[in-house]
Motif scaffolding. Structure first.
Motif, PDB file in Angstrom:
ATOM      1  N   LEU A  80       0.752  -1.134   0.096  1.00 22.12           N
ATOM      2  CA  LEU A  80       0.063   0.005  -0.032  1.00 22.12           C
ATOM      3  C   LEU A  80       0.874   1.209  -0.078  1.00 22.12           C
ATOM      4  CD1 LEU A  80      -2.775  -1.235   2.547  1.00 22.12           C
ATOM      5  CD2 LEU A  80      -2.910  -0.916   0.072  1.00 22.12           C
ATOM      6  N   ASN A  81       0.335   2.398  -0.320  1.00 21.57           N
ATOM      7  CA  ASN A  81       1.142   3.718  -0.622  1.00 21.57           C
ATOM      8  C   ASN A  81       1.773   3.622  -1.818  1.00 21.57           C
ATOM      9  OD1 ASN A  81       1.365   6.223   0.505  1.00 21.57           O
ATOM     10  ND2 ASN A  81       3.527   5.654   1.144  1.00 21.57           N
ATOM     11  N   ILE A  82       3.146   3.489  -1.625  1.00 21.93           N
ATOM     12  CA  ILE A  82       4.092   3.695  -2.851  1.00 21.93           C
ATOM     13  C   ILE A  82       3.958   2.236  -3.734  1.00 21.93           C
ATOM     14  CG2 ILE A  82       6.143   4.322  -3.732  1.00 21.93           C
ATOM     15  CD1 ILE A  82       5.094   6.573  -2.338  1.00 21.93           C
ATOM     16  N   PRO A  83       3.275   2.075  -4.846  1.00 22.15           N
ATOM     17  CA  PRO A  83       3.486   0.894  -5.437  1.00 22.15           C
ATOM     18  C   PRO A  83       4.725   0.658  -6.078  1.00 22.15           C
ATOM     19  CG  PRO A  83       2.217   2.654  -6.513  1.00 22.15           C
ATOM     20  CD  PRO A  83       2.721   3.340  -5.523  1.00 22.15           C
ATOM     21  N   ASP A  84       4.981  -0.492  -6.550  1.00 19.55           N
ATOM     22  CA  ASP A  84       6.421  -0.802  -7.053  1.00 19.55           C
ATOM     23  C   ASP A  84       6.223  -0.526  -8.674  1.00 19.55           C
ATOM     24  OD1 ASP A  84       8.673  -3.771  -7.594  1.00 19.55           O
ATOM     25  OD2 ASP A  84       9.082  -1.451  -7.348  1.00 19.55           O
ATOM     26  N   TYR A  85       6.267   0.591  -9.126  1.00 18.42           N
ATOM     27  CA  TYR A  85       6.255   0.964 -10.367  1.00 18.42           C
ATOM     28  C   TYR A  85       7.769   1.233 -10.913  1.00 18.42           C
ATOM     29  CZ  TYR A  85       1.291   2.287 -10.114  1.00 18.42           C
ATOM     30  OH  TYR A  85      -0.313   2.239  -9.937  1.00 18.42           O
ATOM     31  N   ASP A  86       7.688   0.904 -12.173  1.00 17.95           N
ATOM     32  CA  ASP A  86       8.883   1.267 -12.980  1.00 17.95           C
ATOM     33  C   ASP A  86       9.002   2.742 -13.111  1.00 17.95           C
ATOM     34  OD1 ASP A  86       7.322  -0.276 -15.652  1.00 17.95           O
ATOM     35  OD2 ASP A  86       7.484   1.938 -15.219  1.00 17.95           O
ATOM     36  N   ALA A  87      10.308   3.144 -13.544  1.00 19.69           N
ATOM     37  CA  ALA A  87      10.454   4.615 -13.614  1.00 19.69           C
ATOM     38  C   ALA A  87       9.715   5.478 -14.450  1.00 19.69           C
ATOM     39  CB  ALA A  87      12.131   4.986 -13.814  1.00 19.69           C
ATOM     40  N   PRO A  88       9.347   4.849 -15.725  1.00 18.24           N
ATOM     41  CA  PRO A  88       8.551   5.602 -16.628  1.00 18.24           C
ATOM     42  C   PRO A  88       7.175   5.977 -15.982  1.00 18.24           C
ATOM     43  CG  PRO A  88       9.626   4.065 -17.936  1.00 18.24           C
ATOM     44  CD  PRO A  88       9.997   3.687 -16.382  1.00 18.24           C
ATOM     45  N   THR A  89       6.793   4.936 -15.516  1.00 24.74           N
ATOM     46  CA  THR A  89       5.375   4.687 -14.790  1.00 24.74           C
ATOM     47  C   THR A  89       5.299   5.883 -13.558  1.00 24.74           C
ATOM     48  OG1 THR A  89       5.074   2.721 -15.198  1.00 24.74           O
ATOM     49  CG2 THR A  89       3.430   3.753 -13.747  1.00 24.74           C
ATOM     50  N   GLN A  90       6.407   5.977 -12.724  1.00 25.43           N
ATOM     51  CA  GLN A  90       6.579   6.462 -11.715  1.00 25.43           C
ATOM     52  C   GLN A  90       6.672   8.308 -12.294  1.00 25.43           C
ATOM     53  OE1 GLN A  90      10.210   5.393  -9.623  1.00 25.43           O
ATOM     54  NE2 GLN A  90       9.473   6.386  -7.955  1.00 25.43           N
ATOM     55  N   GLY A 107      -0.324 -11.825  -3.577  1.00 27.93           N
ATOM     56  CA  GLY A 107      -1.560 -11.161  -3.078  1.00 27.93           C
ATOM     57  C   GLY A 107      -1.173 -10.692  -1.699  1.00 27.93           C
ATOM     58  N   LEU A 108      -2.062 -11.092  -0.716  1.00 31.32           N
ATOM     59  CA  LEU A 108      -1.581 -10.763   0.745  1.00 31.32           C
ATOM     60  C   LEU A 108      -0.556 -11.416   1.165  1.00 31.32           C
ATOM     61  CD1 LEU A 108      -5.223 -11.451   2.518  1.00 31.32           C
ATOM     62  CD2 LEU A 108      -4.382  -9.333   1.434  1.00 31.32           C
ATOM     63  N   PRO A 109       0.254 -10.700   2.060  1.00 30.64           N
ATOM     64  CA  PRO A 109       0.017  -9.625   2.775  1.00 30.64           C
ATOM     65  C   PRO A 109       0.411  -8.251   2.072  1.00 30.64           C
ATOM     66  CG  PRO A 109       2.126 -10.429   3.592  1.00 30.64           C
ATOM     67  CD  PRO A 109       1.612 -11.377   2.457  1.00 30.64           C
ATOM     68  N   TYR A 110      -0.151  -7.354   2.731  1.00 29.27           N
ATOM     69  CA  TYR A 110       0.254  -6.008   2.378  1.00 29.27           C
ATOM     70  C   TYR A 110       1.255  -5.596   3.420  1.00 29.27           C
ATOM     71  CZ  TYR A 110      -3.214  -5.387  -1.497  1.00 29.27           C
ATOM     72  OH  TYR A 110      -4.060  -5.485  -2.445  1.00 29.27           O
ATOM     73  N   ILE A 111       2.296  -4.631   2.928  1.00 29.07           N
ATOM     74  CA  ILE A 111       3.135  -3.770   3.767  1.00 29.07           C
ATOM     75  C   ILE A 111       2.869  -2.201   3.249  1.00 29.07           C
ATOM     76  CG2 ILE A 111       4.642  -5.456   4.519  1.00 29.07           C
ATOM     77  CD1 ILE A 111       5.278  -2.696   1.451  1.00 29.07           C
ATOM     78  N   TRP A 112       3.216  -1.277   3.898  1.00 29.11           N
ATOM     79  CA  TRP A 112       3.220   0.131   3.776  1.00 29.11           C
ATOM     80  C   TRP A 112       4.348   0.674   3.318  1.00 29.11           C
ATOM     81  CZ3 TRP A 112      -0.900   3.590   3.567  1.00 29.11           C
ATOM     82  CH2 TRP A 112      -0.560   4.849   3.318  1.00 29.11           C
ATOM     83  N   HIS A 113       4.526   0.623   1.845  1.00 27.60           N
ATOM     84  CA  HIS A 113       5.862   1.147   1.379  1.00 27.60           C
ATOM     85  C   HIS A 113       6.144   2.793   1.226  1.00 27.60           C
ATOM     86  CE1 HIS A 113       8.794   1.231  -2.286  1.00 27.60           C
ATOM     87  NE2 HIS A 113       9.289   1.166  -1.342  1.00 27.60           N
ATOM     88  N   SER A 114       7.034   3.019   2.215  1.00 31.41           N
ATOM     89  CA  SER A 114       6.745   4.524   2.694  1.00 31.41           C
ATOM     90  C   SER A 114       7.614   5.539   1.646  1.00 31.41           C
ATOM     91  CB  SER A 114       7.417   4.733   4.144  1.00 31.41           C
ATOM     92  OG  SER A 114       8.753   4.405   4.039  1.00 31.41           O
ATOM     93  N   LYS A 115       8.749   5.137   0.917  1.00 34.87           N
ATOM     94  CA  LYS A 115       9.505   5.925   0.369  1.00 34.87           C
ATOM     95  C   LYS A 115       9.529   5.622  -1.083  1.00 34.87           C
ATOM     96  CE  LYS A 115      13.928   5.287   0.689  1.00 34.87           C
ATOM     97  NZ  LYS A 115      14.251   5.362  -0.966  1.00 34.87           N
ATOM     98  N   ALA A 116       9.512   6.723  -1.995  1.00 33.98           N
ATOM     99  CA  ALA A 116       9.352   6.750  -3.398  1.00 33.98           C
ATOM    100  C   ALA A 116      10.781   6.922  -3.828  1.00 33.98           C
ATOM    101  CB  ALA A 116       8.491   7.464  -3.932  1.00 33.98           C
ATOM    102  N   SER A 117      11.611   5.934  -4.178  1.00 39.00           N
ATOM    103  CA  SER A 117      12.976   6.302  -4.714  1.00 39.00           C
ATOM    104  C   SER A 117      13.083   7.142  -5.902  1.00 39.00           C
ATOM    105  CB  SER A 117      13.818   4.952  -4.985  1.00 39.00           C
ATOM    106  OG  SER A 117      13.101   4.091  -5.710  1.00 39.00           O
ATOM    107  N   PRO A 176       3.723  10.617 -10.575  1.00 39.92           N
ATOM    108  CA  PRO A 176       4.399  10.900  -9.301  1.00 39.92           C
ATOM    109  C   PRO A 176       3.555  10.721  -7.940  1.00 39.92           C
ATOM    110  CG  PRO A 176       4.046  12.946 -10.600  1.00 39.92           C
ATOM    111  CD  PRO A 176       3.842  11.873 -11.576  1.00 39.92           C
ATOM    112  N   MET A 177       2.340  11.083  -8.272  1.00 38.85           N
ATOM    113  CA  MET A 177       1.319  11.275  -6.886  1.00 38.85           C
ATOM    114  C   MET A 177       0.451  10.057  -6.817  1.00 38.85           C
ATOM    115  SD  MET A 177       2.659  13.807  -6.081  1.00 38.85           S
ATOM    116  CE  MET A 177       2.003  14.230  -4.573  1.00 38.85           C
TER     117      MET A 177
END
Ligand SMILES: O=c1ccn([C@@H]2O[C@H](COP(=O)(O)OP(=O)(O)O[C@H]3O[C@@H](CO)[C@H](O)[C@H]3O)[C@@H](O)[C@H]2O)c(=O)[nH]1
Ligand SMILES: [Mn+2]
Length: 358
Positions: free
Chosen positions: A170-180, A259-269, A184-185
């Motif tokens: 949850l929060n910051i999804p693991d997107y690749d750089a172009p998608t990021q 799928g489950l479990p979710y963690i809260w990914h806090s930092k967008a690199s 960005p938001m």
């Protein structure tokens, strides 16, 4: 989740592997869930830097000097200045199960507001079978409150051993750089209460930030590819491991859940740094994925090591035309297996399970 005498389940059979370049204050939030377990901390970057670990955790910490001392020349297969270094933790562990998590991943809450014990959910996923041969439309049939639906063949309801449990964020999804860059938001706020088996003959993008696996079943295939310092790409280490792992699981009859479990990914690199790391990979993956989709492993490859060595040969043969990097990667895959077998001499190779189709 505890076993009968209230000992945390798999307490002595699971290591938590954390790759890091920073102090591990994030563990404070995980303390209720992680404290009973042993941690293997892989310190990346400058080995002279001191990594602060909160008191009360049972851990071993390895920096680059340790990796070089333990592996000698074989240390060349362990990435430097990239989270791929985490796979050294898989190598050095002596436990049956591994859970790996990034240090910017925190405890998430489910829709009811309850804190999610991600480790507990991974353990449930790993200890129950997978269903790669026939899709169950009510998701994981082994979960509390679910089952196989009408029309599901009874001959397949035993399932297969689960090798990997792939969690989400949850929060910051693991997107690749172009998608990021174009979004960005964007934040992931969608909590989907489901665990799915990735069907046989289907690849998927395995993210290493919230991942558990059965080290005895599939450990030798979980090499996070050569990235970081001195390498032409980054942020494809977990993808590489996921593609190698999946074709081997399909061949040996093991399952993979996501799928489950979710963690809260806090930092967008940084997306620009990420673009520089991913750039070549974005082109190459259009050839790498079809390679993995067409890989067939010989029937006599009846252990993970044999499969992995065969895969290394195919990588050298079929991908060297994409870039000479793949020759180096194929060599690193062999070095990894040599290191694995050197550090884990007593582990019997995993025999083919009875249900693998010949
Ligand atoms: O040089 C480095 C950089 C970082 N680390 C540690 O690795 C993980 C992930 O780092 P971070 O959260 O900063 O990067 P993300 O872009 O969010 O990571 C995603 O990309 C994958 C990398 O391939 C990763 O699995 C995904 O989560 C942290 O623990 C850093 O401390 C490192 O060891 N060396
Ligand atoms: Mn991160």
């Amino acid at each position: 989740m505890a076993d009968t005498n209230s000992t945390p389940i798999l307490k002595d059979d699971l290591d938590i592997v954390i790759p890091t370049i920073r102090n591990l204050d994030f563990l404070e939030m995980w303390r209720p869930f992680f404290q009973p377990y042993h941690l293997i901390i892989v310190q990346d970057g400058d080995p002279s830097k001191t990594i602060r670990v909160p008191d009360g955790f049972d851990y071993e910490l390895y920096n680059r000097n340790d990796i070089n001392r333990i592996l000698g020349s074989k240390a060349s297969c362990i990435s430097f200045k990239d989270s791929a270094c985490r796979c050294f933790g898989y190598l050095i562990s002596k436990k049956k199960y591994i859970f790996t998590i990034d240090d910017d991943c925190f405890v998430a809450k489910d829709p009811s507001g309850k804190e999610i014990n991600a480790l507990e959910q991974h353990i449930k996923n790993i200890l129950t079978p997978s269903t790669p041969f026939f899709f169950n439309t009510l998701y994981d049939p082994y979960r509390e409150g679910a089952d196989f639906v009408r029309g599901y063949p009874f001959s397949l309801r035993e399932g297969v051993p689960t090798a990997v449990s792939h969690g989400l964020w949850l929060n910051i999804p693991d997107y690749d750089a172009p998608t990021q860059l174009v979004k960005p938001m964007e934040r992931n706020t969608r909590y989907v209460d489901a665990v799915l088996t990735v069907p046989k003959a289907t690849l998927f993008p395995m993210c290493g930030m919230n991942l558990a696996f059965n080290r005895d079943l599939i450990g030798p295939a979980m090499y996070f590819g050569l990235m970081g310092d001195g390498q032409p790409i980054g942020r494809y280490d977990d993808m590489w491991a996921g593609w190698c792992m999946k074709v081997i699981c399909d061949h040996l009859g093991f399952g993979v859940k996501t799928g489950l479990p979710y963690i809260w990914h806090s930092k967008a690199s940084n997306p620009f740094t990420n673009l520089r790391k991913e750039y070549k990979g974005i082109f190459w993956q259009e050839q790498i994925v079809p390679f993995f989709q067409t890989v067939t492993l010989p029937k006599d490859c009846n252990t993970v090591q044999k499969c992995y060595i065969e895969l290394s040969k195919l990588v050298r043969e079929k991908l060297s035309s994409v870039d000479e990097y793949f020759i180096k990667l194929a060599d690193a895959m062999l070095t990894w297996i040599e290191a694995w077998d050197e550090l884990n001499p007593s582990e019997e190779a995993t025999e083919l399970p009875k249900f693998v189709s010949k």
